[in-house]
Design an enzyme around this catalytic site. Sequence first.
Site, short mmCIF file in Angstrom:
data_model
loop_
_atom_site.label_atom_id
_atom_site.label_comp_id
_atom_site.label_asym_id
_atom_site.label_seq_id
_atom_site.Cartn_x
_atom_site.Cartn_y
_atom_site.Cartn_z
N GLY D 188 0.83 -1.19 0.00
CA GLY D 188 0.00 0.00 0.00
C GLY D 188 0.86 1.24 0.00
N CYS D 189 0.24 2.38 -0.32
CA CYS D 189 1.00 3.63 -0.42
C CYS D 189 1.47 4.10 0.95
CB CYS D 189 0.16 4.70 -1.12
SG CYS D 189 -1.57 4.79 -0.61
#
EC number: 1.2.1.38
Lengths: 385, 385, 385, 385
Positions: D188-189
């Site tokens: 994920g970011c």
Amino acid sequence: MEGSWSETKSSNGRKLHIRGSVTSSPQSVQFAEAKAEKSGKAVRIGVLGASGYTGSEIVRLLANHPHFGITLMTADRKAGQSIGSVFPHLITQDLPDMVAIKDAKFSNVDAVFCCLPHGTTQDIIKALPKSLKIVDLSADFRLQEIAEYEEWYGQPHRAPDLQKEAVYGLTEILREEIKAARLVANPGCYPTTIQLPLVPLLKANLIETRNLIIDAKSGVSGAGRGAKEANLYTEIAEGIHSYGITRHRHVPEIEQGLSDAAHAKVTVSFTPHLMPMSRGMQSTIYVEMTPGVTIEDLYKQLKIAYEDEEFVILLEKGVVPHTRNVRGSNYCLLNVFPDRIPGRAIIVSVIDNLVKGASGQALQNLNVMMGLPENTGLLYQPLFP
Amino acid sequence: MEGSWSETKSSNGRKLHIRGSVTSSPQSVQFAEAKAEKSGKAVRIGVLGASGYTGSEIVRLLANHPHFGITLMTADRKAGQSIGSVFPHLITQDLPDMVAIKDAKFSNVDAVFCCLPHGTTQDIIKALPKSLKIVDLSADFRLQEIAEYEEWYGQPHRAPDLQKEAVYGLTEILREEIKAARLVANPGCYPTTIQLPLVPLLKANLIETRNLIIDAKSGVSGAGRGAKEANLYTEIAEGIHSYGITRHRHVPEIEQGLSDAAHAKVTVSFTPHLMPMSRGMQSTIYVEMTPGVTIEDLYKQLKIAYEDEEFVILLEKGVVPHTRNVRGSNYCLLNVFPDRIPGRAIIVSVIDNLVKGASGQALQNLNVMMGLPENTGLLYQPLFP
Amino acid sequence: MEGSWSETKSSNGRKLHIRGSVTSSPQSVQFAEAKAEKSGKAVRIGVLGASGYTGSEIVRLLANHPHFGITLMTADRKAGQSIGSVFPHLITQDLPDMVAIKDAKFSNVDAVFCCLPHGTTQDIIKALPKSLKIVDLSADFRLQEIAEYEEWYGQPHRAPDLQKEAVYGLTEILREEIKAARLVANPGCYPTTIQLPLVPLLKANLIETRNLIIDAKSGVSGAGRGAKEANLYTEIAEGIHSYGITRHRHVPEIEQGLSDAAHAKVTVSFTPHLMPMSRGMQSTIYVEMTPGVTIEDLYKQLKIAYEDEEFVILLEKGVVPHTRNVRGSNYCLLNVFPDRIPGRAIIVSVIDNLVKGASGQALQNLNVMMGLPENTGLLYQPLFP
Amino acid sequence: MEGSWSETKSSNGRKLHIRGSVTSSPQSVQFAEAKAEKSGKAVRIGVLGASGYTGSEIVRLLANHPHFGITLMTADRKAGQSIGSVFPHLITQDLPDMVAIKDAKFSNVDAVFCCLPHGTTQDIIKALPKSLKIVDLSADFRLQEIAEYEEWYGQPHRAPDLQKEAVYGLTEILREEIKAARLVANPGCYPTTIQLPLVPLLKANLIETRNLIIDAKSGVSGAGRGAKEANLYTEIAEGIHSYGITRHRHVPEIEQGLSDAAHAKVTVSFTPHLMPMSRGMQSTIYVEMTPGVTIEDLYKQLKIAYEDEEFVILLEKGVVPHTRNVRGSNYCLLNVFPDRIPGRAIIVSVIDNLVKGASGQALQNLNVMMGLPENTGLLYQPLFP
């Protein structure tokens, strides 16, 4: 008597926004019949430094104030210009042209908002007639210890006597002191968002003074209207960054207020961030609760502190404050949330940095100093979207 | 009498914003003693379709109106919710919860703002009590020719009798008709920016009806609050585009108004553009002057038309209107410029699409319909920056 | 041979982005083995005025160019600084520090991009070695008539002989002349968006030279990186305005190009607008078709003109160009639409003002001047969202 | 051989972007002569879920990749459409039309990027041919403990066997494992911005596992292209807010990575904020140093960890990372700062959430899985302004 915003034409054909001498409360009756200037307002206001964003915001807010009328505006580099030429959004305001501060006459002024840059203000305020009420929006009189001023601003304080007299203008916390004040040092925007939630909690001993971590986010208008490469649209839009890490000048003001509330020296972690937006400020505050204290206790304490306040609003449990929901208004929205780390809590507080963080709170303070209801002329609802 | 924005606590501890029955002018005296509801306001207002941006803007504007108090709010999908849950920026407003339109009671309503989508409005307004004053913000009653409605909206008009009664609410142009109206069709935002400068010039025969070229630019709020991919932040920010080229539904409304003024059929070139901003609208209008006419003539005519108007302001020669200088306010700023092409001129006109382009002009109209000074509750200054 | 973007470490541990001497086409073979500097690129490039946005954009574009390597960067006020300190987004580029123009050595330079302010460029280019290929991004050599330069820029042209030699760098229109040029005057951003669609139509006599009305919209980066109050985030965000009405300095450049194409003097109506976005430019152009001509004719002519072009793309009928669909890229998107006014048409053309409107077209031109495929190093796809 | 971005026309007149089989390094030689499809690229890529922002970003990045060519694109609701109609900024890409996932043929595909929504991905990946290399950008295979998946996503994991095989794709940390992987769960970011700085510090025992406080800020593109009221331009512009406080689904992924590094259970305080910008992400991380450790120690450890990395860049001491300096690129900028609270430090880390936080890191991983230099096709420089 007429009290709403209506207008009539003066004899010379220019538009005047006239209001009768409305009285809002017994204390303010005295103003009702006292003075009658062109503006028809009871209290004559000077705005020193009217060419910056906090100055123009004062003008905007006063446009619908029933008792305060502007009779003097100063701006050294814009001397001779009208408000409409410096701030075209205020073109409908029929106000005196700007003059240089050295040419300002204070004979027809009852109170001033001082919107001048930090550092220049001490000498100017020293020279003002003693009869004037003053709300100073600069940082010059916010630090009680002049040694601390010198440490953070790199020069000795030039008006230490005035500093003793100055009252710190966090209205909800120091209202009684402000009532009697002649000179109010209006709080900084970051300190306002931080002290409003933390002061009641520290006073009630519900949170620890250690490991207070404040991650703050501000719109760009806080940087003023000065032409700087770093504040160009192209340098700000569509990006964020931290700045002034550990070195922001609001730190001593924040720590002063929190230390007073805690009766102990508080050292905070404070990291401001610049956001791609003109107005708005949020402080996300990470706190450690004292042993045995729960989120519920924090919530209750804030509720007690602010349930009778007009401008500080504790949201319902779980509702997240958004800066866009206070834009253009004097409100501060608050809430408290549980943290995943046991024993910790997260507090979110939002304001419009130019209103509750500057000119709105300044007007709130002058209302208090003048014996008016504190919300007079301040019930603008937020502008959204 | 109390006329400013102050507040007191009601007996149950909730905040109420109470104002006395202020009278602004002889015509409005009648309201002063007529009614006394919870809001303490003389005229009881219903907002139909309160969950969209024009509805919330009505609420924002009325928050400080001395005579209009909201007693009914409808929103079908948000029925049962409070204004503060649908629009958190209005959380301080003490208003009735929203109800479905079918459950609305109009017994305690004197006038309504109808903020419903185009097409749904005809049946609803048909069913309203005849005693109500109505300002309809949809497009449903703007076109005098119901054949034209059918052509542009793809369905027959369902209330042709009401259409005959409806008065087009471009306040500065049709004020006298509006005074006597029961149903006012509030103008579209683009048509407002375009007709305000062009109608006086066409009436005076100063510009040609041919080759009228309008390049218009709008903020995104005009598209409403509906969830559409095309209006996501990511799809709008940092870019522009034309849309609805030659097919925008405001065209017949624009041409109707200009044709009326010119006493001749006018066909315009109209190209709207979507801007990365929430509020604001500009029309840049390219016109051909009639033989012998000069820029100076256009300027003088606009000056004559608007010098006594509160909300339409012709700027000084050479000064360019900016949308940001009307944000949040009911003003329209205008100016006219020479073109490089001999015999042509360029007209620039800006408004806030949600205020003078929608809810502000609606309130201006209801003020007129109710015999109040037209600017009552509308003197908000623009929010800048 | 190595042609992709990969990297290796140099002996001193710094990262170097090394590429072999890739050959793209027969014409460019000559470069393949000619030179071998630190960058491993065949052509050594100087960037004069590297501290502005067009300069940094040259650096960004060249980062992946297989044959052009930067060996000199000048910036008077930033002399001694690295590109990473002036433009932190380019921190990974291993480039020489900036030097003052007076200290620049051109012995290891084959070609320069001149990104200096208008007015300062003539003397500097006069002083450059005659062996250098030059693409000048300023306006100094764009106007063939030096009298016109003096009229619009208020001072005599100081390099009239060079002006005679300069070739106007609208690549798709003047490609053959550019191939042979030593000094190319890179077009302005507005003129690029306007000439690309209009030149083929005027040449084919499909549109009239009269009543050409251009409503143009630009992002703020076109104003450069200079610190000006008017370009602050707070002054630009969430609003639009026209500027330079009838007086914008791109007018003579536009009229020159259109007059050449039409073999007749063309006078345009040109009104630029400043948008709240960093990059992007749209021209909405309102034209009158010559008798008997249809929209279909315009579309076909543009199709013929650009179907073999890499960077100018005529969209399918009815599809509207958006500036956000060219952001960061060298593409120009075009389309033509019918107008409601019979006999007229609307043309929309969009570019990224810093790429096809400045540095991208400059690189396209230098590719042509150097005998490389014109798209070399320019096939960056637009960045969206 | 041709390795730069040039183009030629195919026999049918359409533009094709052809590149030869460039070899970047010994490991990748094998691809050079293996396959020859329409794209002329060695590795045939499928993009599953090509109609969202991460899908379009894969297409943008691959446009200039020398070895990866897209041969399959799926998008259920946009089946039958071209990439140019769904994402007009990619109109120049000559790619197969989108097909529904159920109609996808994998016979001419070597590797897939799976850009599908969380929850839908498990079944689809289970059904893919075992010969395919897969980089999954959803959250479905990121959590090693399937019980944790169920807890946070509210449903049992439907591919527990695949979960065992999946390798977590934080390239700089798990490069060796990724080399051998068939299925990579792309991070994920938020977890990327947080783990990159914290993992090396935790591994070296330089920071405590307690009181880890992460204040994160994200652009809106992370929310995807779905039409939601909350993500409209009007709801996002010019304001900020926290969201998902204590409940964001990236929490277990973050804590998993940090716990692995610390060899101890780590519980973090994690508060994300939504910013008015399309791209960009910053994590401001407040840490407690272990006894005796200094800022200098943290800085040195990060320098050791990343000095040989292409995409993770520790800035010089005191330099603050800005999100705008990585926009559109695969870089992560880091730095560490002293805190006012003794014993604590502040870490700032920024990425473009769609590149290093999603599609860029996915490409980086596939490069690694395919034995290519990790930076192949990824050296885009940030787009600023």
